[in-house]
Enzyme design. Structure first.
Site, PDB file in Angstrom:
ATOM      1  N   ASN A 203       0.831  -1.255   0.003  1.00 56.98           N
ATOM      2  CA  ASN A 203      -0.052   0.052   0.038  1.00 56.98           C
ATOM      3  C   ASN A 203       0.909   1.330  -0.122  1.00 56.98           C
ATOM      4  OD1 ASN A 203       1.006  -0.020   2.468  1.00 56.98           O
ATOM      5  ND2 ASN A 203      -0.892   0.073   3.674  1.00 56.98           N
ATOM      6  N   HIS A 204       2.081   1.020  -0.173  1.00 55.90           N
ATOM      7  CA  HIS A 204       2.968   2.313  -0.394  1.00 55.90           C
ATOM      8  C   HIS A 204       3.065   3.226  -1.610  1.00 55.90           C
ATOM      9  CE1 HIS A 204       5.702   0.573   2.976  1.00 55.90           C
ATOM     10  NE2 HIS A 204       4.584   0.886   3.336  1.00 55.90           N
ATOM     11  N   ASN A 328       3.239   3.740  12.753  1.00 58.79           N
ATOM     12  CA  ASN A 328       3.596   2.359  13.582  1.00 58.79           C
ATOM     13  C   ASN A 328       4.914   2.694  14.325  1.00 58.79           C
ATOM     14  OD1 ASN A 328       2.029   1.011  11.888  1.00 58.79           O
ATOM     15  ND2 ASN A 328       3.368  -0.454  10.547  1.00 58.79           N
ATOM     16  N   SER A 372      -7.319  11.829   0.118  1.00 56.06           N
ATOM     17  CA  SER A 372      -6.843  11.890   1.384  1.00 56.06           C
ATOM     18  C   SER A 372      -7.062  13.158   2.254  1.00 56.06           C
ATOM     19  CB  SER A 372      -5.491  11.926   1.183  1.00 56.06           C
ATOM     20  OG  SER A 372      -4.845  10.977   0.758  1.00 56.06           O
ATOM     21  N   HIS A 391      -5.261   6.580  10.740  1.00 60.98           N
ATOM     22  CA  HIS A 391      -4.087   6.717  10.101  1.00 60.98           C
ATOM     23  C   HIS A 391      -4.628   6.607   8.402  1.00 60.98           C
ATOM     24  CE1 HIS A 391      -4.204   2.292   8.942  1.00 60.98           C
ATOM     25  NE2 HIS A 391      -3.073   2.395   8.670  1.00 60.98           N
ATOM     26  N   GLY A 392      -5.661   6.090   8.082  1.00 61.49           N
ATOM     27  CA  GLY A 392      -5.902   5.988   6.722  1.00 61.49           C
ATOM     28  C   GLY A 392      -7.420   5.547   6.568  1.00 61.49           C
TER      29      GLY A 392
END
Lengths: 468, 141
Positions: A203-204, A328, A372, A391-392
């Site tokens: 997912n980067h 993280n 985003s 975070h997402g």
């Protein structure tokens, strides 16, 4: 009001707070709307319960609205243990130590770069290698690695890969104290050394985005987000193979010397003040510093790509770091235990959760189709979630199911029709990251806003995407 | 050749990849773990195999699997090669005497699938079910 979800009995405390009692004296608090929590995969509840059962974990364990199942702790978990007598669990921080987000602003407008988008994305793909096992373009020595793991982003700035002022806009100014290469195995060092400056896969991603909405004008202006259609660059990556190996090495070590009844081997833990615990903290800090340095090097490459394609210096393009946050990580912080007035020195585990101190920028990456958010930390987070937020957007579909349902080539075409130019190392990898594999980011942000954990500042939509 | 016996576990560990692997004995179990590792990462025909020898000490079959997968990941990340198969002459418990394993590798430019970055300990337990050994592996990707 009581809810039964997947065999778990939850008590709804308010519109966006659900509680799960664990044993006699612990609870898990889920900050999510009814719509979101009903669609959590059942393993989230089981894994969150396992975290709460772990010896040394204080109540409450917090689960964010973007949570989904992982291994050990769900992605989207925050918990505390006592800073002196507590535990540390590498698996509950995650493999990709200091996986995080960085946002860079520009003074460009969308209309000004439309005709350059393909060239920009193609050059970014070349300058910031993405995909399985790609190596970095700029080479570093083992002596450099020693400094990178102790100095983080500062090392890169010293070497000329960035501006001194960049450091002011990174969590902890881009360096976590105590990082020691001696605590990092030779295997981890080998894996990391060749990957500096790379994005990775999964997912980067690296996106060129445009501002589509400014919600908190005053804050946005202070952070350099001034108008709609302003161009920004957002990217998501972490400590690459070095961080993964650090986590693997210490989970194995802690399992070998396990002193606790473990509900899940991936939650292997050790007393924080033990020599093994201290060694892990030194290795975790080293990996976190590697990640900060990696994102700094990528920032340098992004600036170079813009300069080359547009023929204008990055300073003149106003390419400044808005912020860089980890999602993280383990941190020593002082917090009020939620539901009490008791303030204590704690060790906070954040796995798929972002620090959200009062007025701090928080970068929330959505799927490549949905866009985003930029949020602001608030007092609610300090009272309710150990200074943390989401975070997402969080997955709702497994990678394998997404690949069955979505064809990468079709998605690529669809994205182009929507005005998003994508360069991906793998079409199947692209399919795994389709918008339908993720929750609605708007619902996630609405939940953390209603819970008082953070407030929205601005919304961005992608116009170009580099995908691993 | 090992009997192909592995499958993806759907809708488990959403951000990662969970697989179930079986083998009639430990040797075949390890061969099928290698097969799963390969088929998750590579598509198409494989040629120009090179072989790398490794000897792994472990206190349990789970630790042996973990150390072997970590060795493959190290090769993938640092040697420009991707492990795709294994040859094991014999495997005898206890593994702390060392298990000799030949790993077949190909050039890394053939990688098309997911990137396996770690193997988690989540649910990692080899169990004997109806005469065959089974293990669930959750790969971080």
């Amino acid at each position: 009001m009581k809810y039964q979800i997947g065999g778990f009995s939850l008590n709804q405390k308010d519109e966006v707070t659900f509680s799960l009692e664990v044993g006699k004296d612990k609870e898990v608090l889920f900050y999510a709307s009814e719509e979101l929590i009903k669609n959590f995969d059942t393993a989230v509840f089981e894994q969150a319960q396992n975290v709460a059962l772990l010896e040394g974990v204080m109540s409450p364990v917090i689960v964010m609205p973007d949570a989904h199942s992982g291994y050990g702790a769900p992605i989207g978990t925050v918990f505390a243990s006592d800073a002196n007598n507590g535990i540390v669990s590498p698996g509950a921080i995650g493999y990709d130590i200091n996986c995080g987000m960085r946002l860079i602003r520009t003074n460009l407008k969308w209309a000004e770069i439309t005709r350059y988008i393909e060239r920009l994305v193609n050059l970014l793909y070349q300058y910031v290698p993405a995909g399985v096992g790609k190596k970095g373009i700029i080479k570093f020595s083992k002596a450099d690695l020693k400094q990178i793991t102790s100095k983080g982003a500062y090392f890169m700035v010293q070497k000329g890969f960035g501006l001194k002022e960049d450091l002011d806009f990174i969590e902890d100014k881009g360096v976590i104290g105590g990082g020691e290469i001696e605590a990092v195995s030779e295997t981890a060092q080998q894996r990391g050394l060749v990957q500096l400056g790379t994005l990775g896969s999964g997912n980067h991603y690296l996106e060129i985005q445009r501002v589509t909405e400014i919600i908190d004008k005053k804050t946005a202006y202070e952070w350099g987000i001034t108008e709609k259609d302003q161009v920004v660059v957002m990217f998501h990556c972490g400590s690459r193979g070095l961080g993964h190996q650090v986590c693997s090495d210490y989970v194995r070590l802690f399992l070998k010397h396990n002193q606790f009844g473990l509900p899940d081997k991936q939650l292997a833990a050790t007393p924080i003040k033990s020599s093994w615990g201290q060694n892990y903290l030194a290795a975790m800090a080293a990996a976190a510093n590697f990640a900060f340095a990696n994102r700094q090097l990528i920032t340098y490459q992004i600036r170079r790509a813009f300069e080359k394609v547009l023929g204008i210096g990055s300073q003149k393009l106003g390419m400044k770091v808005v912020y860089d946050v980890a999602h993280n990580i383990g941190k020593f912080e002082e917090h009020v235990i939620p539901g009490t007035n008791q303030k204590r020195q704690l060790f906070i585990h954040r796995k798929g959760a972002t620090r959200a101190f009062v007025d701090q920028p928080v970068i929330i990456g959505g799927s490549m189709e949905s866009g985003s958010y930029l949020l602001k930390g608030s007092t609610g987070a300090m009272q309710k979630s150990f200074g943390s937020t989401c975070h997402g957007s969080g997955r709702v579909m497994s990678r394998s199911r997404a690949k069955k349902l979505i064809q990468g080539a079709k998605l690529l075409k669809k994205m182009k029709q929507k005005g998003i130019y994508v360069k991906s190392a793998s079409l199947s990898g692209l399919a795994e990251e389709a918008g339908m594999a993720y929750k609605d980011i708007n619902l996630v942000v609405e939940a953390v806003t209603k819970a008082g954990l953070s407030t929205p500042v601005a919304v961005f939509k992608p116009i170009g995407n580099v995908k691993g | 050749m090992p009997q192909t016996n592995w499958q993806i576990i759907e809708d488990k560990s959403l951000a990662d990849v969970a697989v179930k692997v079986e083998g009639r004995d430990y040797k075949e179990l390890l061969e099928n773990v290698a097969l799963a590792f390969k088929e998750l990462m590579v598509t198409g025909e494989l040629d120009n195999l090179k072989w790398i020898n490794v000897e792994i000490e472990a206190e349990s079959i789970e630790e042996l699997i973990m150390k072997l997968v970590e060795f493959w990941i190290l090769i993938k990340d640092t040697k420009n090669r991707l492990p795709v198969t294994v040859k094991i002459a014999k495997i005898k418990f206890p593994f702390k005497d060392g298990v000799k394993i030949k790993t077949g590798v190909i050039k890394k430019d053939k990688i098309k699938g997911v990137d396996i970055k770690a193997l988690s300990w989540h649910n990692l337990k080899v169990e004997k079910v109806k005469g065959s050994y089974q293990v669930e592996l959750v790969f971080d990707v």
